[in-house]
Design a protein around this motif. Structure first.
Motif, PDB file in Angstrom:
ATOM      1  N   ASP A 183      52.793 123.910  59.570  1.00  0.00           N
ATOM      2  CA  ASP A 183      54.076 124.096  58.917  1.00  0.00           C
ATOM      3  C   ASP A 183      54.602 123.181  58.329  1.00  0.00           C
ATOM      4  OD1 ASP A 183      55.711 126.406  59.887  1.00  0.00           O
ATOM      5  OD2 ASP A 183      54.416 126.057  61.712  1.00  0.00           O
ATOM      6  N   MET A 184      55.280 123.145  56.971  1.00  0.00           N
ATOM      7  CA  MET A 184      55.112 122.202  55.939  1.00  0.00           C
ATOM      8  C   MET A 184      56.655 122.528  55.800  1.00  0.00           C
ATOM      9  SD  MET A 184      54.157 121.290  51.967  1.00  0.00           S
ATOM     10  CE  MET A 184      53.251 121.106  52.367  1.00  0.00           C
ATOM     11  N   VAL A 185      58.064 122.080  56.561  1.00  0.00           N
ATOM     12  CA  VAL A 185      59.170 122.088  56.496  1.00  0.00           C
ATOM     13  C   VAL A 185      59.810 120.796  55.550  1.00  0.00           C
ATOM     14  CG1 VAL A 185      61.271 122.365  58.168  1.00  0.00           C
ATOM     15  CG2 VAL A 185      59.218 122.714  58.834  1.00  0.00           C
ATOM     16  N   PHE A 186      60.730 121.499  54.927  1.00  0.00           N
ATOM     17  CA  PHE A 186      61.442 120.757  53.773  1.00  0.00           C
ATOM     18  C   PHE A 186      63.074 120.776  54.052  1.00  0.00           C
ATOM     19  CE2 PHE A 186      58.118 123.029  50.902  1.00  0.00           C
ATOM     20  CZ  PHE A 186      57.888 121.086  50.461  1.00  0.00           C
ATOM     21  N   GLY A 187      63.038 119.583  54.045  1.00  0.00           N
ATOM     22  CA  GLY A 187      64.381 119.462  55.007  1.00  0.00           C
ATOM     23  C   GLY A 187      65.505 119.538  54.291  1.00  0.00           C
ATOM     24  N   GLU A 188      67.079 119.122  54.026  1.00  0.00           N
ATOM     25  CA  GLU A 188      68.105 118.881  53.734  1.00  0.00           C
ATOM     26  C   GLU A 188      67.789 117.343  52.840  1.00  0.00           C
ATOM     27  OE1 GLU A 188      71.660 118.822  55.691  1.00  0.00           O
ATOM     28  OE2 GLU A 188      70.962 120.941  56.449  1.00  0.00           O
ATOM     29  N   VAL A 189      68.298 117.510  51.354  1.00  0.00           N
ATOM     30  CA  VAL A 189      68.633 116.483  50.453  1.00  0.00           C
ATOM     31  C   VAL A 189      69.282 115.105  50.923  1.00  0.00           C
ATOM     32  CG1 VAL A 189      67.953 116.083  47.939  1.00  0.00           C
ATOM     33  CG2 VAL A 189      67.478 118.263  48.579  1.00  0.00           C
ATOM     34  N   TRP A 190      69.027 114.142  50.742  1.00  0.00           N
ATOM     35  CA  TRP A 190      69.101 112.331  50.932  1.00  0.00           C
ATOM     36  C   TRP A 190      69.190 112.253  49.160  1.00  0.00           C
ATOM     37  CZ3 TRP A 190      67.842 107.676  50.186  1.00  0.00           C
ATOM     38  CH2 TRP A 190      68.920 107.051  50.626  1.00  0.00           C
ATOM     39  N   HIS A 191      71.103 111.701  49.505  1.00  0.00           N
ATOM     40  CA  HIS A 191      71.341 111.346  48.031  1.00  0.00           C
ATOM     41  C   HIS A 191      72.172 109.985  48.914  1.00  0.00           C
ATOM     42  CE1 HIS A 191      71.386 114.826  45.669  1.00  0.00           C
ATOM     43  NE2 HIS A 191      72.009 114.980  46.466  1.00  0.00           N
ATOM     44  N   THR A 192      71.297 108.741  47.316  1.00  0.00           N
ATOM     45  CA  THR A 192      71.992 107.392  47.192  1.00  0.00           C
ATOM     46  C   THR A 192      72.131 107.074  45.474  1.00  0.00           C
ATOM     47  OG1 THR A 192      71.699 105.141  47.276  1.00  0.00           O
ATOM     48  CG2 THR A 192      69.569 106.437  47.371  1.00  0.00           C
ATOM     49  N   ASP A 193      73.305 106.638  45.424  1.00  0.00           N
ATOM     50  CA  ASP A 193      73.614 106.199  44.118  1.00  0.00           C
ATOM     51  C   ASP A 193      72.312 105.325  43.527  1.00  0.00           C
ATOM     52  OD1 ASP A 193      75.299 107.885  43.895  1.00  0.00           O
ATOM     53  OD2 ASP A 193      77.000 106.572  44.706  1.00  0.00           O
ATOM     54  N   ALA A 194      72.263 105.536  42.120  1.00  0.00           N
ATOM     55  CA  ALA A 194      71.427 104.113  41.338  1.00  0.00           C
ATOM     56  C   ALA A 194      71.741 103.161  41.312  1.00  0.00           C
ATOM     57  CB  ALA A 194      70.869 104.838  40.022  1.00  0.00           C
ATOM     58  N   ALA A 195      71.058 102.184  41.504  1.00  0.00           N
ATOM     59  CA  ALA A 195      71.081 100.925  41.884  1.00  0.00           C
ATOM     60  C   ALA A 195      70.825 100.141  40.717  1.00  0.00           C
ATOM     61  CB  ALA A 195      70.648  99.605  42.698  1.00  0.00           C
ATOM     62  N   PRO A 196      71.789  99.189  39.480  1.00  0.00           N
ATOM     63  CA  PRO A 196      71.678  98.101  38.452  1.00  0.00           C
ATOM     64  C   PRO A 196      70.570  97.388  38.782  1.00  0.00           C
ATOM     65  CG  PRO A 196      74.069  98.436  39.307  1.00  0.00           C
ATOM     66  CD  PRO A 196      73.795  98.823  39.988  1.00  0.00           C
ATOM     67  N   TRP A 197      70.070  97.165  37.874  1.00  0.00           N
ATOM     68  CA  TRP A 197      69.195  95.943  38.280  1.00  0.00           C
ATOM     69  C   TRP A 197      69.703  94.199  38.504  1.00  0.00           C
ATOM     70  CZ3 TRP A 197      64.389  95.490  38.210  1.00  0.00           C
ATOM     71  CH2 TRP A 197      63.162  93.893  38.041  1.00  0.00           C
ATOM     72  N   PRO A 198      69.587  93.374  39.068  1.00  0.00           N
ATOM     73  CA  PRO A 198      68.800  93.416  39.670  1.00  0.00           C
ATOM     74  C   PRO A 198      69.018  94.121  41.218  1.00  0.00           C
ATOM     75  CG  PRO A 198      69.582  91.246  40.330  1.00  0.00           C
ATOM     76  CD  PRO A 198      71.174  92.721  39.132  1.00  0.00           C
ATOM     77  N   ARG A 199      67.943  94.575  42.177  1.00  0.00           N
ATOM     78  CA  ARG A 199      68.580  95.719  43.365  1.00  0.00           C
ATOM     79  C   ARG A 199      67.959  94.351  44.466  1.00  0.00           C
ATOM     80  NH1 ARG A 199      65.623  98.456  39.771  1.00  0.00           N
ATOM     81  NH2 ARG A 199      67.086  99.632  38.628  1.00  0.00           N
ATOM     82  N   THR A 200      68.966  94.568  45.189  1.00  0.00           N
ATOM     83  CA  THR A 200      68.498  93.154  46.498  1.00  0.00           C
ATOM     84  C   THR A 200      67.385  93.761  47.670  1.00  0.00           C
ATOM     85  OG1 THR A 200      70.943  93.931  47.458  1.00  0.00           O
ATOM     86  CG2 THR A 200      70.443  92.213  45.785  1.00  0.00           C
ATOM     87  N   ARG A 201      67.219  92.834  47.794  1.00  0.00           N
ATOM     88  CA  ARG A 201      66.257  93.291  49.515  1.00  0.00           C
ATOM     89  C   ARG A 201      67.161  94.271  50.177  1.00  0.00           C
ATOM     90  NH1 ARG A 201      60.815  91.681  51.774  1.00  0.00           N
ATOM     91  NH2 ARG A 201      61.513  91.822  54.307  1.00  0.00           N
ATOM     92  N   GLU A 202      68.068  93.560  50.620  1.00  0.00           N
ATOM     93  CA  GLU A 202      69.435  93.950  51.131  1.00  0.00           C
ATOM     94  C   GLU A 202      69.312  95.294  51.160  1.00  0.00           C
ATOM     95  OE1 GLU A 202      69.361  91.099  50.032  1.00  0.00           O
ATOM     96  OE2 GLU A 202      69.157  89.847  51.839  1.00  0.00           O
ATOM     97  N   GLN A 203      69.727  95.530  50.386  1.00  0.00           N
ATOM     98  CA  GLN A 203      70.142  96.931  49.881  1.00  0.00           C
ATOM     99  C   GLN A 203      68.894  97.872  49.757  1.00  0.00           C
ATOM    100  OE1 GLN A 203      70.776  95.973  45.341  1.00  0.00           O
ATOM    101  NE2 GLN A 203      72.911  97.306  45.222  1.00  0.00           N
ATOM    102  N   VAL A 204      68.084  97.364  49.575  1.00  0.00           N
ATOM    103  CA  VAL A 204      66.480  98.571  50.224  1.00  0.00           C
ATOM    104  C   VAL A 204      66.688  98.550  51.367  1.00  0.00           C
ATOM    105  CG1 VAL A 204      64.222  98.701  49.648  1.00  0.00           C
ATOM    106  CG2 VAL A 204      65.636  98.215  48.142  1.00  0.00           C
ATOM    107  N   GLU A 205      67.089  97.852  51.989  1.00  0.00           N
ATOM    108  CA  GLU A 205      66.419  98.017  53.209  1.00  0.00           C
ATOM    109  C   GLU A 205      67.577  98.146  54.265  1.00  0.00           C
ATOM    110  OE1 GLU A 205      66.540  94.896  57.388  1.00  0.00           O
ATOM    111  OE2 GLU A 205      64.896  94.422  55.799  1.00  0.00           O
ATOM    112  N   LYS A 206      68.721  98.493  53.351  1.00  0.00           N
ATOM    113  CA  LYS A 206      70.176  99.669  54.365  1.00  0.00           C
ATOM    114  C   LYS A 206      69.907 100.663  53.451  1.00  0.00           C
ATOM    115  CE  LYS A 206      75.063 100.620  53.883  1.00  0.00           C
ATOM    116  NZ  LYS A 206      76.495  99.416  53.156  1.00  0.00           N
TER     117      LYS A 206
END
Length: 253
Positions: A183-206
């Protein structure tokens, strides 16, 4: 923003060679026919996959056939990140020709990142395994790559839950028995807004922790809707080295 201008945004993706597309599209009908002679593959909730535009498939990883199944049976052709160790000899040339993207898991790999970004900015689909290596498929280990690519591109993330691609007690390289159902189950889409450069480690971890939480919900729903369970951990002696760069409920280990 035009595609050409998008490629100039950091990280720039105009100078990296795009993953090939021809075999990625042309071989899928034949490959589906071949695999269905051995297994029953059930694709669940394909309506969750956007029909057009960039998309990131983020899948759990339990068996050796997860990658081929995603590339062959997903509603859209997928450029999947694949560990660079597999890109050797004839197999490596075939993987690249079929649109798969080599990834060095143990070192910073800007080429792999930019190849994925180029595909997304061109409206294609990529595949990534946040767990890194094969295992129980329970998302206990969760790397930052999927969330990072979502923050760069703004592309929606579609969770993919694989059930049945490895049998309980099987090794990382074992195949399900002939006649097995996957079984290959496709789940509900997850969205996040694009973050402008530079992207911080904290942003990526959150973002990674939020995506992991969403995928855990989708995993529970997939198990409930199919009535199936994960295969459990690999044998203790069957451990694929994995870089210590994941996030957990407590943050980075």
């Amino acid at each position: 923003m035009s595609t050409q201008r998008a490629h100039l945004a950091p990280p720039r993706s105009d100078r990296v060679k795009g993953a090939p597309r021809y075999l990625l599209h042309s071989l899928r009908p034949l490959a589906r026919w071949v695999i269905r002679r051995r297994y029953t593959v059930r694709v669940n909730h394909r309506s969750h996959v956007p029909a057009t535009g960039p998309v990131i498939f983020a899948s759990n990883h339990v068996g050796v056939i997860d990658g081929p199944l995603l590339a062959i049976f997903a509603p859209r052709p997928v450029h999947a990140l694949t560990k660079i160790e597999m890109f050797r000899g004839l197999l490596g040339r075939f993987l690249w020709a079929s649109g798969q993207i080599p990834l060095d898991r143990f070192h910073t790999d800007p080429r792999a990142v930019k190849t994925c970004v180029r595909a997304l900015r061109s409206g294609r689909a990529i595949g990534i395994y946040p767990e890194g290596s094969r295992g129980a498929g329970d998302l206990e280990r969760f790397h930052r790559g999927a969330a990072y690519l979502a923050l760069v591109s703004g592309a929606p993330v579609v969770p993919v839950i694989m059930l049945g691609s490895r049998e309980p007690g099987g090794t990382s390289g074992s195949l399900p028995a002939r006649g097995a159902t996957v079984d290959m189950v496709f789940g509900e889409v997850w969205h996040t807004d694009a973050a402008p450069w530079p992207r911080t480690r904290e942003q990526v971890e959150k973002a990674s922790l939020l995506l992991r939480e969403h995928m855990l919900v989708q995993l529970d729903r997939a198990r409930a809707s199919t009535g199936r369970e994960l295969p459990g951990p690999l044998p203790p002696t069957d451990v694929d080295p994995d870089p210590p760069t994941g996030v957990t409920d407590e943050g980075a280990p």
